[in-house]
Design a protein around this motif. Sequence first.
Motif, PDB file in Angstrom:
ATOM      1  N   LEU A  30       0.830  -1.199   0.000  1.00  0.00           N
ATOM      2  CA  LEU A  30       0.000   0.000   0.000  1.00  0.00           C
ATOM      3  C   LEU A  30       0.869   1.255   0.000  1.00  0.00           C
ATOM      4  O   LEU A  30       0.584   2.229  -0.722  1.00  0.00           O
ATOM      5  CB  LEU A  30      -0.914  -0.001   1.225  1.00  0.00           C
ATOM      6  N   ALA A  31       1.939   1.247   0.803  1.00  0.00           N
ATOM      7  CA  ALA A  31       2.833   2.400   0.846  1.00  0.00           C
ATOM      8  C   ALA A  31       3.428   2.683  -0.528  1.00  0.00           C
ATOM      9  O   ALA A  31       3.549   3.837  -0.949  1.00  0.00           O
ATOM     10  CB  ALA A  31       3.937   2.169   1.872  1.00  0.00           C
ATOM     11  N   ASP A  32       3.774   1.643  -1.250  1.00  0.00           N
ATOM     12  CA  ASP A  32       4.300   1.813  -2.613  1.00  0.00           C
ATOM     13  C   ASP A  32       3.254   2.461  -3.515  1.00  0.00           C
ATOM     14  O   ASP A  32       3.550   3.396  -4.266  1.00  0.00           O
ATOM     15  CB  ASP A  32       4.722   0.449  -3.167  1.00  0.00           C
ATOM     16  N   ARG A  33       2.017   1.981  -3.439  1.00  0.00           N
ATOM     17  CA  ARG A  33       0.950   2.528  -4.284  1.00  0.00           C
ATOM     18  C   ARG A  33       0.687   3.994  -3.960  1.00  0.00           C
ATOM     19  O   ARG A  33       0.338   4.786  -4.855  1.00  0.00           O
ATOM     20  CB  ARG A  33      -0.336   1.716  -4.089  1.00  0.00           C
ATOM     21  N   LEU A  34       0.883   4.383  -2.690  1.00  0.00           N
ATOM     22  CA  LEU A  34       0.609   5.749  -2.256  1.00  0.00           C
ATOM     23  C   LEU A  34       1.790   6.698  -2.473  1.00  0.00           C
ATOM     24  O   LEU A  34       1.697   7.883  -2.154  1.00  0.00           O
ATOM     25  CB  LEU A  34       0.220   5.756  -0.780  1.00  0.00           C
ATOM     26  N   GLY A  35       2.903   6.179  -2.973  1.00  0.00           N
ATOM     27  CA  GLY A  35       4.040   7.024  -3.272  1.00  0.00           C
ATOM     28  C   GLY A  35       5.015   7.246  -2.132  1.00  0.00           C
ATOM     29  O   GLY A  35       5.831   8.173  -2.193  1.00  0.00           O
ATOM     30  N   PHE A  36       4.957   6.406  -1.084  1.00  0.00           N
ATOM     31  CA  PHE A  36       5.962   6.507  -0.028  1.00  0.00           C
ATOM     32  C   PHE A  36       7.354   6.306  -0.638  1.00  0.00           C
ATOM     33  O   PHE A  36       7.531   5.495  -1.541  1.00  0.00           O
ATOM     34  CB  PHE A  36       5.726   5.442   1.042  1.00  0.00           C
ATOM     35  N   HIS A  37       8.331   7.027  -0.107  1.00  0.00           N
ATOM     36  CA  HIS A  37       9.684   6.968  -0.662  1.00  0.00           C
ATOM     37  C   HIS A  37      10.381   5.657  -0.331  1.00  0.00           C
ATOM     38  O   HIS A  37      11.086   5.085  -1.167  1.00  0.00           O
ATOM     39  CB  HIS A  37      10.520   8.134  -0.129  1.00  0.00           C
ATOM     40  N   ALA A  64       8.884  -7.932  -6.322  1.00  0.00           N
ATOM     41  CA  ALA A  64       8.005  -8.059  -7.489  1.00  0.00           C
ATOM     42  C   ALA A  64       6.624  -7.458  -7.246  1.00  0.00           C
ATOM     43  O   ALA A  64       5.872  -7.236  -8.209  1.00  0.00           O
ATOM     44  CB  ALA A  64       7.868  -9.524  -7.883  1.00  0.00           C
ATOM     45  N   GLU A  65       6.290  -7.195  -5.985  1.00  0.00           N
ATOM     46  CA  GLU A  65       4.966  -6.666  -5.638  1.00  0.00           C
ATOM     47  C   GLU A  65       4.941  -5.139  -5.591  1.00  0.00           C
ATOM     48  O   GLU A  65       3.882  -4.547  -5.415  1.00  0.00           O
ATOM     49  CB  GLU A  65       4.531  -7.218  -4.270  1.00  0.00           C
ATOM     50  N   THR A  66       6.111  -4.510  -5.716  1.00  0.00           N
ATOM     51  CA  THR A  66       6.218  -3.057  -5.626  1.00  0.00           C
ATOM     52  C   THR A  66       6.944  -2.528  -6.856  1.00  0.00           C
ATOM     53  O   THR A  66       7.617  -3.280  -7.570  1.00  0.00           O
ATOM     54  CB  THR A  66       6.972  -2.633  -4.351  1.00  0.00           C
ATOM     55  N   THR A  67       6.814  -1.222  -7.087  1.00  0.00           N
ATOM     56  CA  THR A  67       7.407  -0.660  -8.298  1.00  0.00           C
ATOM     57  C   THR A  67       8.460   0.412  -8.046  1.00  0.00           C
ATOM     58  O   THR A  67       9.463   0.470  -8.759  1.00  0.00           O
ATOM     59  CB  THR A  67       6.307  -0.052  -9.194  1.00  0.00           C
ATOM     60  N   SER A  68       8.258   1.266  -7.041  1.00  0.00           N
ATOM     61  CA  SER A  68       9.189   2.378  -6.874  1.00  0.00           C
ATOM     62  C   SER A  68       9.699   2.565  -5.455  1.00  0.00           C
ATOM     63  O   SER A  68      10.741   3.188  -5.255  1.00  0.00           O
ATOM     64  CB  SER A  68       8.524   3.685  -7.330  1.00  0.00           C
ATOM     65  N   ILE A  69       8.994   2.049  -4.478  1.00  0.00           N
ATOM     66  CA  ILE A  69       9.402   2.265  -3.094  1.00  0.00           C
ATOM     67  C   ILE A  69      10.755   1.616  -2.834  1.00  0.00           C
ATOM     68  O   ILE A  69      11.027   0.499  -3.297  1.00  0.00           O
ATOM     69  CB  ILE A  69       8.326   1.720  -2.121  1.00  0.00           C
TER      70      ILE A  69
END
Length: 369
Positions: A30-37, A64-69
């Motif tokens: 969820l943190a990844d989806r919300l743009g957490f650093h 594999a479940e996250t993109t940018s965090i």
Amino acid sequence: MRLGYFAMPLHPLGKTWQTTLAEDRAAVILADRLGFHDAFIGEHLTDAHENVTNSLVFLATLIAETTSIRLGTGTTNLSHMHPALVAANSSMFDHLSDGRFILGVSPGALKSDAEALGILDEDRNRMFGEAIDVITAIWERDAPYDIDLPDNRFKVSTRRTMDPDMGVGSLHKPLQQPRPEIVGTVVAPFSKGVVAMGAKDFHPLSANFLLPQWVATHWPNYVQGKESVGAVADPADWRIARTVFVADTHEEAVAYGRDSEQSPYRFYYRQMLTKMRKLGRVELFKHDRAEPDDAVTLERVLQDMVIVGTPDEVAEQLVAFRDTVGDFGELVYAGLDWVDEGLARRSMELMAEKVMPAVDAVPAAGAPA
């Protein structure tokens, strides 16, 4: 200001291990989806409440479940394993995550972990210092290494067995060069360890269970460490964790974040206060070090430590906190048990989408408008 995430994580007894691990994974996703650093996950071997035993293994399931965090160990306990293992495993993780790795480090404070590993009587703070010097040396040097630092128990060499034609004898380098970011969690007022962090270009993360006046003692020490090597400290490198709960109404925020007996925030600080009393460190929660121990009650700790309210109320409190401690680069949201998954998710959403933009709209004290 960046928004980060940190979880020890701490869960009540009764939930299955599978359930709590799934919940902790869902929070990072969820943190990844919300743009957490970034997201830091702690580890302990022998704590029934804090049940991630290896943060690197846990975080590997999230690549594999996250993109940018960015994924940080919070922390790797350096007294628990040989530094060559930490260096090699961290390097592999850095490549697997496409350079999204942060190495969070600490000595490993839990005594029962140390006893299980047969190092209870060892100086784990010294082991920590020795290990981090070896890890950075491995990343800086090429095989056969010949790392034999003065008064350091960890020696690393592959000179006797290195065979370049066979491709053996070299430890892999991380993807990020010259090395991944190294972050140290700071849990004590006036910590001298922060001076060393500044000198070594590690970045401090001030713990969420420290009063603002104790958090404020960290930055001058970091500046001192930077100045000792002719460098300038950048507030962007300072992370501060806070215990925050945001809700759509004030009443809901106060109940779930502080007052209800089912509040995960009340559970968390009850556990922390109990631990600190047993460890003789209850002064962390004192307004003045001369206060008697019995002045520190759970109700007062909750009032002091938990920031609760609607988005506007929380933003106002965070701006006041920033004015007290000084400017810093990242607010790290402390993740707790999801007693109510809907409220827990909503708090993170409001934090990212409402609170942080409101905080950023107010210039830091001393900053140009």
